[in-house]
Design a protein around this motif. Structure first.
Motif, PDB file in Angstrom:
ATOM      1  N   UNK A 532       0.701  -1.235  -0.023  1.00  0.00           N
ATOM      2  CA  UNK A 532       0.209  -0.285   0.031  1.00  0.00           C
ATOM      3  C   UNK A 532       0.765   1.187  -0.136  1.00  0.00           C
ATOM      4  N   UNK A 533       0.396   1.714  -1.209  1.00  0.00           N
ATOM      5  CA  UNK A 533       0.739   3.443  -0.653  1.00  0.00           C
ATOM      6  C   UNK A 533       0.377   4.433   0.267  1.00  0.00           C
ATOM      7  N   UNK A 534       1.611   4.412   1.424  1.00  0.00           N
ATOM      8  CA  UNK A 534       1.885   5.274   2.493  1.00  0.00           C
ATOM      9  C   UNK A 534       1.757   7.068   2.205  1.00  0.00           C
ATOM     10  N   UNK A 535       0.865   7.390   2.824  1.00  0.00           N
ATOM     11  CA  UNK A 535       1.379   9.330   2.713  1.00  0.00           C
ATOM     12  C   UNK A 535       2.464   9.910   3.285  1.00  0.00           C
ATOM     13  N   UNK A 536       3.283  10.796   2.263  1.00  0.00           N
ATOM     14  CA  UNK A 536       4.620  10.067   2.587  1.00  0.00           C
ATOM     15  C   UNK A 536       4.646  11.310   3.930  1.00  0.00           C
ATOM     16  N   UNK A 537       4.558  12.590   3.805  1.00  0.00           N
ATOM     17  CA  UNK A 537       3.481  13.788   4.974  1.00  0.00           C
ATOM     18  C   UNK A 537       3.861  13.321   6.254  1.00  0.00           C
ATOM     19  N   UNK A 538       3.651  11.298   6.224  1.00  0.00           N
ATOM     20  CA  UNK A 538       2.287  10.729   7.747  1.00  0.00           C
ATOM     21  C   UNK A 538       4.206  10.125   8.382  1.00  0.00           C
ATOM     22  N   UNK A 539       5.192  10.885   7.856  1.00  0.00           N
ATOM     23  CA  UNK A 539       6.479   9.731   7.718  1.00  0.00           C
ATOM     24  C   UNK A 539       7.648  10.755   8.209  1.00  0.00           C
ATOM     25  N   UNK A 540       7.673  11.521   9.671  1.00  0.00           N
ATOM     26  CA  UNK A 540       8.940  11.880  10.725  1.00  0.00           C
ATOM     27  C   UNK A 540       9.361  11.509  10.821  1.00  0.00           C
ATOM     28  N   UNK A 541      10.422  12.342   9.852  1.00  0.00           N
ATOM     29  CA  UNK A 541      11.989  11.727  10.452  1.00  0.00           C
ATOM     30  C   UNK A 541      13.026  11.845  11.412  1.00  0.00           C
ATOM     31  N   UNK A 542      13.827  11.008  12.320  1.00  0.00           N
ATOM     32  CA  UNK A 542      13.656  11.524  13.683  1.00  0.00           C
ATOM     33  C   UNK A 542      14.873  10.929  13.208  1.00  0.00           C
ATOM     34  N   UNK A 543      16.091   9.867  12.696  1.00  0.00           N
ATOM     35  CA  UNK A 543      17.153   9.681  12.911  1.00  0.00           C
ATOM     36  C   UNK A 543      17.671   8.678  11.421  1.00  0.00           C
ATOM     37  N   UNK A 544      18.943   9.304  11.107  1.00  0.00           N
ATOM     38  CA  UNK A 544      19.797   8.225   9.916  1.00  0.00           C
ATOM     39  C   UNK A 544      20.584   7.389  10.445  1.00  0.00           C
ATOM     40  N   UNK A 545      19.901   6.503  10.047  1.00  0.00           N
ATOM     41  CA  UNK A 545      21.063   4.859  10.839  1.00  0.00           C
ATOM     42  C   UNK A 545      21.855   3.729   9.979  1.00  0.00           C
ATOM     43  N   UNK A 546      21.737   4.663   8.956  1.00  0.00           N
ATOM     44  CA  UNK A 546      22.559   4.284   8.069  1.00  0.00           C
ATOM     45  C   UNK A 546      22.786   4.709   6.760  1.00  0.00           C
ATOM     46  N   UNK A 547      23.439   4.216   5.567  1.00  0.00           N
ATOM     47  CA  UNK A 547      23.380   4.647   4.440  1.00  0.00           C
ATOM     48  C   UNK A 547      24.722   3.510   3.335  1.00  0.00           C
ATOM     49  N   UNK A 548      24.311   3.346   2.082  1.00  0.00           N
ATOM     50  CA  UNK A 548      24.652   3.235   1.169  1.00  0.00           C
ATOM     51  C   UNK A 548      25.257   3.616  -0.065  1.00  0.00           C
ATOM     52  N   UNK A 549      25.489   3.416  -1.676  1.00  0.00           N
ATOM     53  CA  UNK A 549      26.231   3.666  -2.461  1.00  0.00           C
ATOM     54  C   UNK A 549      24.931   4.587  -2.872  1.00  0.00           C
ATOM     55  N   UNK A 550      23.381   3.849  -3.479  1.00  0.00           N
ATOM     56  CA  UNK A 550      22.440   4.657  -3.491  1.00  0.00           C
ATOM     57  C   UNK A 550      21.334   4.378  -2.110  1.00  0.00           C
ATOM     58  N   UNK A 551      21.430   4.497  -1.180  1.00  0.00           N
ATOM     59  CA  UNK A 551      20.325   4.833  -0.702  1.00  0.00           C
ATOM     60  C   UNK A 551      20.785   4.995   0.947  1.00  0.00           C
TER      61      UNK A 551
END
Length: 833
Positions: A532-551
């Motif tokens: 299901x497509x979740x409304x993007x504006x309802x995601x509130x950023x709290x912390x960056x857990x990690x990262x890779x080359x493209x994401x």
């Protein structure tokens, strides 16, 4: 006579400092100016931070944060002491305001910083953060800070259990911290099983305020700078209600590797000319504890370490078991950082305090960490006139020895290379019938004749088939399967697929994710996404857990997610409507191939439905950036969870030390085997199974995920081949490293290493004594199968029957390895139902 007089003066200074370092630092009398007082908020100008002075009625009588203070608030009063200070006592008052006030703080917390950037929370010796405050508006309530605080900046944070108005007046007590030591780094202290003592003796640095990671302490200060020296008997303690051995930080010789020393690093506030270092060390030789035999210290005055150390040998005393200070002369060398190696003289080495003296001091430093039992420097009677000559001779001898040792090692290395018939070499294989992935690099063991790349490429097909044929002692299946060919690869008892059917899916966060049958990841578009497509504006950023080359992987709060998912939601019951989730997000600069892989990963994740596998909850793919939303586990990953705990015992119960039981560990193992059994039933191959990829919720339910590679914390667990391929070689089966084959059989191997991690409480990395290149070479020993391969040792906590199961997981022939169904059935009876 001057030396004796100086030592007597130091001892008097020690007694005065350690007993009476409780001087008011200037809040009440105004020595701390108003500009050094700030606050997160104020109710009125007349209740600003400048009015937070003990016994002062100026303004409206105190500092008051704005509005009603809520239990979740973190309002603070900040004090800049202008220099590093040793704080031993803290006093508070409420707002009296000549009888009109009625506000005070019943409890408060203290945060502190040595540089104004990195803030730490003060805790007492039992881990409690909240201090008792006032019971009325006029009385002064003081708290001894045990352990003391070494800081320049202090924040006072009032704490309330109910919504209320709070006002405070404060005073700080202590002494200047003249040592200038900002932090020390050291190996984690260890546990001792003493003969005749039923409890485990913990020799850890329990008040250390830096980073505790991978059995290493870094970036902080702790018990070695708290002003408390240990007793002659390290089991006797000076503190109330703590465990035996508390006053000492100790290490065992045979568990620190083969180097025979403990290395510590010290960082200071500025460039200093060091005259000496004092180390308070236990010497209870009847229990295998001695002061260090020698020490070598390197100096870093600017950006690089100076090559020449200062070395000092101690005079060992087997007649006097008293703990003592050892004075190490540092020859007035200038530096901002020191790195010292303390060499063992016996089985154990234990320190309780370390302090430094620099040549800028015109009188004895009133250091809180000298002891009245401090012995005179062992070098004080040496002839100063001969010192330069002696140092020159020693340096010459050392350089000659280093040159001789280097020549011997070089000759041995050359001979070994010339005589060795096989060596490891990394090649990039062209696509072909046995290699469908043009990006995967295989590590082959080749004869020296193939060192020429042209000869090597002509020989690769033959070598590959030969190696595969050698590896196939039978299919990975039930016992009735007895043979395999290079084209059949390693089959299992799930639906058949050959190596040519496998599509390598490199997750956008850098993980190897899952290898799956090609038919399940055919071309697809956003319309093919079933989540299901979740409304993007309802995601509130709290912390960056990690990262890779493209994401990237973010910790977010998803508002209204339980209602969005409706009945049958996999989310646990929550009091509110906001839920913490992990969000994988594709970067805007990602390639088209990465975008396609991201959609494939979503399709794969949507197929997984098991209580021990992380679940895809919803997606945001109607617009950029593309996102997938998965479960987030409150207790983080299993590696960090276990690394911060000890095995359950009377000691851990008595002192509230975070712990786990043997039953807990077995239950974790069963859950991981259950999740992998499910993946195997779908013919999925994980390729990166490890404790870092096992997440735990608050009920200690484990869910297997793939975030590990994206986190910098675990970068050392991965080996980068020629700057491109990144592989978790310490968890990989030999055929995965040498032949590039990832199957359920190789996942079983990784499961065995994961079990080993669990039963060592993740206190060390697998094959920690081997370099990455030696791990690869060890894989070659499995390939050659001449009995020279190195296995992981049996963890002390691990039952023998369970270690036997691990060894079966590491069988050279894949037919001898158990299936995940078999592992699950073997492990389940061990857990108390």
């Amino acid at each position: 006579e001057r030396v004796t007089e100086l030592n007597v003066l130091k001892r008097v200074c020690v007694i005065l400092c350690s007993e009476h370092c409780r001087y008011a630092l200037g809040m009440e009398d105004g020595r701390i100016p108003n500009e050094d007082l700030t606050a997160s908020s104020r109710w009125y100008e007349t209740t600003g931070p400048q009015y937070a002075r003990l016994n002062s009625e100026d303004g409206d009588g105190a500092w008051c944060p704005e509005g009603q203070l809520e239990p979740s608030d973190s309002q603070y009063l900040q004090i800049d002491l202008r220099r590093l200070t040793f704080l031993t006592l803290f006093g508070t008052q409420g707002r009296y305001a000549r009888g009109l006030g009625k506000e005070f703080a019943t409890h408060y917390r203290l945060n502190y910083s040595r540089d104004g950037q990195l803030w730490k929370s003060w805790k007492n010796r039992l881990g409690k953060e909240v201090l008792d405050g006032n019971k009325d508006t006029y009385g002064i309530f003081s708290n001894d800070l045990k352990p003391p605080i070494i800081a320049r900046f202090v924040r006072v944070i009032p704490v309330t259990r109910l919504s209320s108005t709070v006002c405070m007046r404060v005073e700080l007590y202590g002494c200047p911290w003249d040592d200038g030591l900002l932090s020390y780094s050291a190996p984690e202290g260890q546990l001792m099983m003493a003969p005749g003592n039923p409890s485990v003796i913990s020799l850890n640095d329990s008040t250390y305020d830096g980073v505790h990671e991978k059995r290493k302490l870094s970036g902080g200060l702790g018990q070695l700078t708290d002003g408390v020296t240990g007793r002659d008997d390290f089991l006797a303690i000076r503190q109330y209600n703590v465990w035996q051995g508390y006053d000492y930080l100790g290490w065992r010789n045979d568990t620190q590797g083969t180097q025979g020393y403990v290395e510590m690093e010290f960082v200071f506030d500025r460039l200093r000319n060091f005259t000496s270092m004092k180390v308070h060390s236990n010497n209870m030789y009847t229990r295998g504890v001695k002061i260090f035999s020698s020490v070598s210290c390197w100096f870093k005055p600017s950006l690089s370490w100076e090559p020449e150390p200062v070395s000092f040998s101690t005079i060992l005393d087997d007649r006097n078991p008293s703990a003592r200070y050892v004075t190490v002369p540092l020859s007035r060398r200038a530096a901002r950082s020191l790195r010292c190696r303390f060499y063992y003289a016996d089985v154990w080495m234990m320190f309780s305090e370390i302090s430094f003296q620099s040549g800028n001091d015109s009188k004895p430093s009133c250091s809180l960490r000298f002891s009245s039992a401090a012995a005179p420097s062992a070098s004080s009677s040496s002839d100063e006139g001969n010192t330069p000559i002696l140092i020159g001779c020693l340096v010459t001898i050392i350089l000659l020895l280093v040159i001789i040792i280097f020549l011997i090692l070089w000759c041995q290395c050359v001979c070994k290379v010339l005589e060795k018939t096989l060596f490891a070499h990394v090649v990039r294989l062209p696509p072909g019938p046995t290699n469908t992935d043009p990006h995967y690099e295989r590590v082959f063991l080749l004869d020296p004749q193939y060192q020429n790349p042209a000869v090597l490429r002509n020989k690769l097909p033959e070598l590959s088939q030969s190696a595969e044929a050698s590896a196939c002692g039978g299919g990975y299946a039930e016992p009735d399967v007895t043979q395999c060919t290079p084209h059949q690869s390693f089959n299992n008892n799930a639906p058949h697929y050959a190596e040519t059917d496998i599509v390598r899916l490199q997750g956008v966060t850098g993980s190897n994710m899952y290898a799956v049958p090609a038919l399940t990841v055919d071309s697809l578009t956003r319309k093919d996404i079933s989540a299901a497509e979740f409304p993007r504006h309802q995601l509130i950023f709290r912390e960056k857990l990690g990262e890779g080359q493209f994401g990237e992987v973010h910790l977010c709060e998803a508002e209204g997610l339980p209602e969005f998912l409706g009945e049958g939601s996999p989310l646990p019951d929550r009091d509110g409507h906001s839920v913490l989730v992990a969000v994988k997000q594709l970067r805007a600069d990602a390639t088209s191939q990465a975008r396609n892989d991201f959609l494939k990963e979503i399709k794969i994740m949507s197929r997984l439905d098991d209580p021990n596998i992380i679940r895809l909850l919803c997606v945001c793919v109607s617009s950029d950036p593309l996102c997938m939303v998965t479960e987030y586990m409150e207790n983080g990953d299993l590696n960090m969870f276990l690394c911060q705990r000890e095995i359950e015992s009377t000691l851990t119960h008595a002192n509230n030390i975070p712990s786990v039981s043997l039953s807990d560990l077995l239950h974790m193992a069963v859950q991981i085997s259950s999740g992998m059994k499910y993946l195997a039933s779908l013919n999925f191959v994980h390729r990166d199974l490890a404790t870092r990829n096992c997440l735990l919720d608050r009920r200690l339910t484990i869910k297997i995920a793939d975030f590990g590679m994206s986190r910098n914390l675990y970068s050392s667990d991965y080996y980068r081949i020629q700057g491109r391929a990144v592989l978790p070689i310490r968890w990989m089966a030999w055929e995965s490293i040498l032949l590039g084959k990832f199957t359920t059989a190789s996942d079983v191997w990784a499961f065995g290493v994961t079990l080993w991690e669990i039963f060592t409480l993740c206190k060390e990395q697998p094959y920690s004594l081997l370099s990455d290149e030696q791990v690869i070479e060890n894989s070659g020993e499995f390939f050659r199968n001449q009995g020279r391969q190195i296995f992981l040792y049996a963890p002390p906590l691990c039952p023998p029957s369970l270690f036997e199961l691990m060894m079966r997981c590491w069988s050279r022939n894949i037919t001898d390895r158990p299936t995940f169904e078999g592992l699950y059935q073997a492990l389940r009876p061990h857990v108390n139902q």
